[in-house]
Structures are given as C-alpha cells and as structure tokens.
Motif scaffolding. Structure first.
Motif, PDB file in Angstrom:
ATOM      1  N   ALA A 142       0.819  -1.215   0.000  1.00  0.00           N
ATOM      2  CA  ALA A 142       0.000   0.000   0.000  1.00  0.00           C
ATOM      3  C   ALA A 142       0.849   1.258   0.000  1.00  0.00           C
ATOM      4  O   ALA A 142       0.419   2.308  -0.498  1.00  0.00           O
ATOM      5  CB  ALA A 142      -0.933  -0.001   1.207  1.00  0.00           C
ATOM      6  N   SER A 143       2.073   1.173   0.542  1.00  0.00           N
ATOM      7  CA  SER A 143       2.959   2.337   0.590  1.00  0.00           C
ATOM      8  C   SER A 143       3.739   2.520  -0.704  1.00  0.00           C
ATOM      9  O   SER A 143       4.568   3.433  -0.798  1.00  0.00           O
ATOM     10  CB  SER A 143       3.930   2.211   1.769  1.00  0.00           C
ATOM     11  OG  SER A 143       4.820   1.128   1.571  1.00  0.00           O
ATOM     12  N   GLN A 161      -5.889  11.944   7.250  1.00  0.00           N
ATOM     13  CA  GLN A 161      -5.580  10.572   6.822  1.00  0.00           C
ATOM     14  C   GLN A 161      -6.060   9.558   7.857  1.00  0.00           C
ATOM     15  O   GLN A 161      -5.401   8.552   8.129  1.00  0.00           O
ATOM     16  CB  GLN A 161      -4.074  10.404   6.593  1.00  0.00           C
ATOM     17  CG  GLN A 161      -3.495  11.327   5.542  1.00  0.00           C
ATOM     18  CD  GLN A 161      -2.003  11.107   5.334  1.00  0.00           C
ATOM     19  OE1 GLN A 161      -1.309  10.574   6.190  1.00  0.00           O
ATOM     20  NE2 GLN A 161      -1.509  11.525   4.188  1.00  0.00           N
ATOM     21  N   GLU A 211      -8.072   7.149   8.003  1.00  0.00           N
ATOM     22  CA  GLU A 211      -8.268   5.732   7.686  1.00  0.00           C
ATOM     23  C   GLU A 211      -7.021   5.054   7.144  1.00  0.00           C
ATOM     24  O   GLU A 211      -7.076   3.902   6.705  1.00  0.00           O
ATOM     25  CB  GLU A 211      -9.426   5.583   6.689  1.00  0.00           C
ATOM     26  CG  GLU A 211     -10.765   6.070   7.233  1.00  0.00           C
ATOM     27  CD  GLU A 211     -11.116   5.430   8.569  1.00  0.00           C
ATOM     28  OE1 GLU A 211     -10.968   4.200   8.697  1.00  0.00           O
ATOM     29  OE2 GLU A 211     -11.529   6.161   9.488  1.00  0.00           O
ATOM     30  N   THR A 212      -5.890   5.761   7.159  1.00  0.00           N
ATOM     31  CA  THR A 212      -4.650   5.162   6.667  1.00  0.00           C
ATOM     32  C   THR A 212      -4.019   4.297   7.752  1.00  0.00           C
ATOM     33  O   THR A 212      -3.831   4.741   8.890  1.00  0.00           O
ATOM     34  CB  THR A 212      -3.649   6.248   6.234  1.00  0.00           C
ATOM     35  OG1 THR A 212      -4.257   7.095   5.260  1.00  0.00           O
ATOM     36  CG2 THR A 212      -2.396   5.620   5.639  1.00  0.00           C
ATOM     37  N   SER A 213      -3.691   3.076   7.410  1.00  0.00           N
ATOM     38  CA  SER A 213      -3.102   2.144   8.367  1.00  0.00           C
ATOM     39  C   SER A 213      -1.808   2.698   8.948  1.00  0.00           C
ATOM     40  O   SER A 213      -0.960   3.229   8.222  1.00  0.00           O
ATOM     41  CB  SER A 213      -2.803   0.811   7.666  1.00  0.00           C
ATOM     42  OG  SER A 213      -1.829   0.072   8.365  1.00  0.00           O
ATOM     43  N   THR A 229       1.019   1.190   7.148  1.00  0.00           N
ATOM     44  CA  THR A 229       1.310   1.792   5.844  1.00  0.00           C
ATOM     45  C   THR A 229       2.132   3.057   6.011  1.00  0.00           C
ATOM     46  O   THR A 229       3.124   3.285   5.295  1.00  0.00           O
ATOM     47  CB  THR A 229       0.000   2.104   5.097  1.00  0.00           C
ATOM     48  OG1 THR A 229      -0.713   0.881   4.883  1.00  0.00           O
ATOM     49  CG2 THR A 229       0.276   2.775   3.755  1.00  0.00           C
ATOM     50  N   ARG A 230       1.748   3.896   6.961  1.00  0.00           N
ATOM     51  CA  ARG A 230       2.499   5.122   7.214  1.00  0.00           C
ATOM     52  C   ARG A 230       3.920   4.797   7.695  1.00  0.00           C
ATOM     53  O   ARG A 230       4.884   5.484   7.329  1.00  0.00           O
ATOM     54  CB  ARG A 230       1.762   5.968   8.253  1.00  0.00           C
ATOM     55  CG  ARG A 230       0.486   6.611   7.723  1.00  0.00           C
ATOM     56  CD  ARG A 230      -0.410   7.121   8.844  1.00  0.00           C
ATOM     57  NE  ARG A 230       0.237   8.079   9.712  1.00  0.00           N
ATOM     58  CZ  ARG A 230       0.167   9.399   9.591  1.00  0.00           C
ATOM     59  NH1 ARG A 230      -0.551   9.926   8.600  1.00  0.00           N
ATOM     60  NH2 ARG A 230       0.772  10.205  10.436  1.00  0.00           N
TER      61      ARG A 230
END
Length: 332
Positions: A27-28, A286, A288-290, A293-294
């Motif tokens: 995802a990243s 952001q 809902e960003t895991s 992922t961040r």
C-alpha cells in the motif's frame, strides 16, 4: 524509482507480517520481494503475495532485489536477524521490542552503528494518524502545558493464543505482557511529549493466564521536564471490555483517544476544554490510513531519501533500557 518504492525482504512471516506489514508494504508503494521462514506454510503464504520464498535468511540476503529487511521473528531471534542483515549492508526495520534482553539490544545497536545502515524499530503507534494529530495539537497549545499521559493498552492472550505461543515463553519473549505491549506505550509517551521518560517503575502480575510470564503490569514514569506517565498493559482483559484508551492531560484541557491503540486505523479523538468541559471531536488527517502503511512509507523515505526523525537507534535503545529497568524494579 519513487521514494516509496522499497523492495522488502521479510524475516519471519507470522500473522503480524502477513496480515499487517506485508499489505502495508504494498500500500505504501513498495514491493514484497522475498520472505524467509522455516515454516513451509508461511512460505506458501508469502508466495501467494508474489514473494520469493526462502527457508533461511542467508539465501534471502543474497537476493540483490531485496533492498531492506523487516525482522518479524520471535524476540530472541531479533539479534541474529538484525546482525546478519547489517553484515550484508541491508537496512533493517525490526519489530519491537528490539530484543528479548537488553544485552542483545545493546549488541545489536553496536553492530548496526558499525555497519552504518539505516535502522528502525517498528513502533507503529507513533505512525497512527490519530496519534500524529494529537501530537500536533499538543505542540500547537491545544491543552496548554502538558502534565500527564495515561495509556491503557490491553487484550486477551491465553495460553492457547497460537499453536506456538512464544509470547508466553520467557526464554523466547524475554517477558510477558509488559515486554510485548509496554514498549509501544513507552515510545508513544516519547512521541507525544517530545521527550522520553527518564524515570520508570513498575508492578507486574500473574493473575489470570496460566503461563510463566506476567499477564499484566502497571508502569509509572516521568520525563526530564516533569511530564508524568501511567501505563496499564495486560494480556488478561476480555476482548469485549474497553481496553484501548489514551488520555493526554494539560493545564487548559485534555485529549482523549478511544480505540486508537492497535494495528489498525480509526478510533475517536476528542478535545475536552479544561474550563468548559465541552467535548469536541478532533479532525484526524488521513484518519483511515493504516499506521503500518504510514510506517513503511516513512522507513522507505529513511532509506531512499533522508533520515526520518521517526527512527532513532539511540532512542530505541533508551526505550529498551527503560523496559529493562521496569522489569528489574517490578514486583508481583
């Protein structure tokens, strides 16, 4: 190559790596180039995601396509994995805690420093969008002078949690609930307060679960500027109870986060006025960003672009020393 396009090799393809870290790598903007695990079932799971599967780390390190290593083995194997990757010149993101013992963590740090590779410990809670928003609010004066941080991070981990529940084995885990969950809280205090704890004390318990490590603990600490911290972590909290709570208290207000602690995004963050008592939901960019992922995107920048303040070998080693001190001072 884009900054986020890091080709990963994963050492130890258990449920955290499979269900959270690997999807976050993709995802990243990165790729899952290879995985190494002695378990054939784990190797098949990696192959389903397009990774080349290896039975051992050495053959994976020989793969020129692998740019960085994510170490997700049981705690007692962190040292050997990190040191082998460092010897091969591969950047390393290692799961927390750094190691099962302080001696192993210090040895790892020396090897990493000599090798000069980018290194990070996977404290995903500092990458949670809600916690990043809270840190910005604190820095912006939203609650006045920061005075205290209270964390509840609990779950239910019984002896049958997994076919091989190494987290309940003191030789492999190095401890129990405190070893597993407290590092997140210790690092999160540092992240939110902008400075680490310098004093720490703890009490542990073996109260509910039938295994040889602690199933709960309470820690208190203080930073150099006098911010107090209180952590309650547990393996003995039923899943249906409230068990993920973060309170940040200041001289003019409070920030309250519910259900943000954990591997997934989401949860609620509130600002409570100190004079009015009015509760206002905070906006979280952001949201809902895991956090995984961040974290993977940040480590890619750390490797491919410029050093990221989210990663610090010295800070991670200090956190490990705090944990060691907490266990040394603990009674049950």
């Amino acid at each position: 190559m884009t900054v986020s396009g890091l080709a990963w090799g994963v050492l130890g393809f258990g449920w955290v790596a499979r269900d959270f870290a690997a999807p976050a790598m993709l995802a990243s903007g990165g790729t899952l180039a290879a995985i190494a695990d002695p378990d054939p079932q784990a190797r098949r799971a990696g192959e389903v995601l397009g990774a080349r599967a290896h039975a051992d780390l050495e053959t994976m390190l020989d793969d020129p396509a692998v740019q960085a290593i994510y170490v997700a083995t049981p705690n007692h194997l962190h040292r050997s994995g990190v040191e082998a990757a460092a010897a091969a010149g591969k950047p390393v993101l290692c799961e927390k805690p750094m190691a099962a013992t302080l001696a192993d963590a210090e040895a790892m740090a020396s090897v990493v420093a000599r090798a000069g590779i980018p290194y990070g410990t996977a404290f995903d809670q500092r990458h949670h969008p809600a916690h990043a928003a809270m840190r910005d609010a604190i820095a912006g004066g939203a609650i006045g002078t920061l005075t205290a941080i209270r964390i509840v991070y609990a779950c239910w981990v019984d002896a049958g949690f997994a076919a091989d529940n190494w987290r309940a084995d003191p030789a492999r885990a190095g401890g129990g609930a405190m070893m597993d969950l407290a590092p997140h809280g210790l690092d999160l205090v540092d992240f939110l307060a902008g400075e680490p704890l310098v004093e720490v004390a703890a009490l542990t318990q073996r109260r509910v679960q039938d295994y040889a490590v602690d199933d709960g603990a309470a820690l208190i600490g203080r930073t150099a500027r006098g911010v107090l911290a209180q952590l309650h972590i547990a393996y003995n909290c039923p899943e249906g109870l409230p068990r993920r709570r973060l309170e940040v208290i200041g001289s003019t207000g409070q920030l309250l986060a519910e259900n943000t602690m954990g591997q997934t995004a989401g949860g609620d963050v509130w600002h409570i006025g100190g004079a009015s008592g009015i509760r206002t939901r905070m906006a979280v960019p952001q949201a809902e960003t895991s956090p995984f992922t961040r974290q993977m995107a940040a480590f890619a920048r750390h490797v491919l672009a410029a050093p990221e303040p989210a990663f610090s070998l010295a800070r991670d080693l200090h956190t490990m020393r705090l944990l060691h001190r907490a266990y040394g001072a603990a009674t049950q």
